[in-house]
Design a protein around this motif. Structure first.
Motif, mmCIF file in Angstrom:
data_model
loop_
_atom_site.group_PDB
_atom_site.id
_atom_site.type_symbol
_atom_site.label_atom_id
_atom_site.label_comp_id
_atom_site.label_asym_id
_atom_site.label_seq_id
_atom_site.Cartn_x
_atom_site.Cartn_y
_atom_site.Cartn_z
ATOM 1 N N GLU A 176 13.762 83.198 -71.042
ATOM 2 C CA GLU A 176 14.491 82.097 -70.404
ATOM 3 C C GLU A 176 14.314 82.107 -68.889
ATOM 4 O OE1 GLU A 176 16.077 79.451 -71.518
ATOM 5 O OE2 GLU A 176 15.468 79.969 -73.555
ATOM 6 N N GLU B 228 14.754 87.979 -74.872
ATOM 7 C CA GLU B 228 15.351 86.646 -74.857
ATOM 8 C C GLU B 228 15.698 86.234 -73.428
ATOM 9 O OE1 GLU B 228 19.131 84.185 -76.837
ATOM 10 O OE2 GLU B 228 19.031 86.376 -77.000
ATOM 11 N N THR C 94 22.078 84.704 -70.069
ATOM 12 C CA THR C 94 21.110 84.041 -70.944
ATOM 13 C C THR C 94 21.632 82.707 -71.425
ATOM 14 O OG1 THR C 94 20.275 86.203 -71.649
ATOM 15 C CG2 THR C 94 19.705 84.309 -73.021
ATOM 16 N N GLU C 95 22.904 82.637 -71.779
ATOM 17 C CA GLU C 95 23.488 81.380 -72.242
ATOM 18 C C GLU C 95 23.391 80.306 -71.167
ATOM 19 O OE1 GLU C 95 27.733 79.594 -73.972
ATOM 20 O OE2 GLU C 95 27.591 81.674 -73.250
ATOM 21 N N THR D 29 19.854 78.839 -70.902
ATOM 22 C CA THR D 29 19.478 77.873 -71.939
ATOM 23 C C THR D 29 19.915 76.460 -71.592
ATOM 24 O OG1 THR D 29 21.512 78.201 -73.237
ATOM 25 C CG2 THR D 29 19.645 79.672 -73.713
ATOM 26 N N LYS D 30 20.835 76.322 -70.655
ATOM 27 C CA LYS D 30 21.333 75.009 -70.241
ATOM 28 C C LYS D 30 20.578 74.451 -69.038
ATOM 29 C CE LYS D 30 25.887 76.187 -72.038
ATOM 30 N NZ LYS D 30 25.744 75.327 -73.237
#
Length: 418
Positions: free
Chosen positions: A355, A351, A321-322, A325-326
């Motif tokens: 994304e 979440e 997920t991180e 987000t990029k």
């Protein structure tokens, strides 16, 4: 935005532990469930998978990659990351929370580019038990690795041996999974059965006979049933407490019955000459010589492709997920989640899929596996999100049947409608 090629952000055992805590810990530390989660985190922070246990052949069929594809996948042991290169995608972004898996993935990429011949590359990862491998690392791979990965492989383990020496001591007997398989073999021999004998079976009928007469009865043994009833017993398979529950549900709470059924598919579902997962489980390594069944990245016919395309892989010490987000909107064509969603809460799943949906191009494909047979998304991920995706139920069932690793209840394919 992707990671810089062959660079890692500063990482450490502490960072790995913190990332895993975020992914796994769902209960208070004082509770029994919380204690088990924290024990899993402790076990999982080192090398778990010397070989990844998802079949890349069915993955590649489901993903339908093209030369324009950008994909995001969990790295794990790196086998599938390199195998996906055979489909010639434009870019692969591989993420993981475990620094040992990142180091192993980077080692495979660096070795693919640095080893002078296919034979040297195969000896290093296919046999992984020759003293010459350590010298090959120093001559051909060491200088190609980033600082963090070199620190990992040249550092010492709990036995004070340099980790790179694993490739001279049979890598596949080590790592949490290797130790788990070793203990399983020990328990089988304790009851008079040597699982290695099945690798010499010449037909599926012979494999079936060995399973029915030698392996299946083990699951009726009191010791085996007691051990498998404990959640901690499956940490060696990388199965956290939350996933244990999903797996046990497939057998109405009887974990021994579930494991027996999964082992039956591994032992009898495919001929030994075609299934390197069975060789790993029963023979504790690949078949002798490069002519046996191997993952795509280790096959001689693909060596030049892997070598020439290794630079297309970017490796990141981040959660899935991180990393999403990029990424920009409509930026990715394919996603491979392995079984990570089995670990997640509903909030984390929503979440993640928000994304994925934001970053997906029309026709993008998501592949994942689950401990149980059904997809875990309906009823947990918001309907407004899932309505934008087409669940390919019949194809998913077919892929599940043809997944040679046999460890999961289901493999699932979702295609983005746009």
């Amino acid at each position: 935005m992707a990671c810089k090629e062959f660079t890692l952000p500063p990482s450490s055992i502490k960072q790995t532990r913190q990332n895993l805590q975020s992914a796994v810990h769902q209960n208070d530390a004082a509770s029994r469930a919380g204690f088990l989660e924290r024990m899993f985190t402790f076990a999982f922070k080192g090398l778990v998978y010397p070989q990844i246990w998802e079949d890349p052949t069915v993955d590649l069929e489901a993903l339908a990659l093209t030369p324009d594809s950008r994909m995001l996948t969990i790295a794990s042991g790196g086998c599938n990351v390199l195998s996906y290169l055979t489909a010639n995608p434009r870019e692969i972004i591989a993420v993981d929370l475990n620094r040992a898996h990142l180091a192993l993935t980077r080692l495979k990429l660096a070795a693919a580019q640095g080893m002078p011949t296919y034979e040297a590359f195969y000896r290093f990862f296919g046999e992984a038990d020759a003293r010459a491998n350590v010298n090959a690392y120093k001559r051909f791979v060491q200088e190609r690795l980033d600082k963090e990965s070199r620190k990992y492989w040249e550092g010492r383990d709990l036995m004070l041996q340099r980790r790179i020496s694993l490739f001279s001591r049979d890598l596949y007997h080590h790592g949490l999974l290797g130790y788990f398989i070793g203990v399983a073999h020990w328990m089988a021999r304790l009851h008079g059965t040597d699982p290695r004998q099945i690798v010499w079976a010449r037909t599926i009928d012979e494999q079936r006979t060995f399973f029915d007469t030698a392996l299946a009865p083990l699951f009726d043994r009191r010791l085996v049933r007691w051990v498998t009833s404990k959640k901690m017993s499956l940490y060696g398979l990388g199965i956290p407490p939350a996933q244990y529950e999903a797996l046990a549900a497939d057998g109405n709470g009887d974990m021994a019955a579930v494991l027996k059924a999964r082992l039956e598919k591994l032992a009898c579902g495919f001929e030994m000459k075609d299934n390197y997962f069975a060789w790993q489980a029963f023979g504790r390594g690949y078949a002798s010589g490069p002519s046996g069944p191997l993952p795509p990245y280790l096959q001689a016919d693909h060596y030049a492709e892997i070598r020439d395309r290794a630079h297309r892989v970017k490796v990141c010490h981040r959660s899935f997920t991180e990393q999403l987000t990029k990424e920009q909107d409509a930026a990715l064509d394919a996603y491979v989640l392995l079984d990570a969603q089995d670990w997640m809460t509903d909030a984390q799943l929503n979440e993640l899929w928000a994304e994925i949906t934001r970053t997906a191009l029309p026709g993008a494909r998501v592949v994942f596996r689950t401990a149980g047979a059904p997809s875990i998304l309906p009823g947990r991920v918001d309907d407004a999100i899932l309505e934008r995706w087409d669940y390919r139920a019949e194809e998913s069932l077919d892929y599940s049947k043809r997944d040679r690793s046999a460890i999961y209840g289901g493999m699932h394919l979702y295609v983005f409608k746009g």
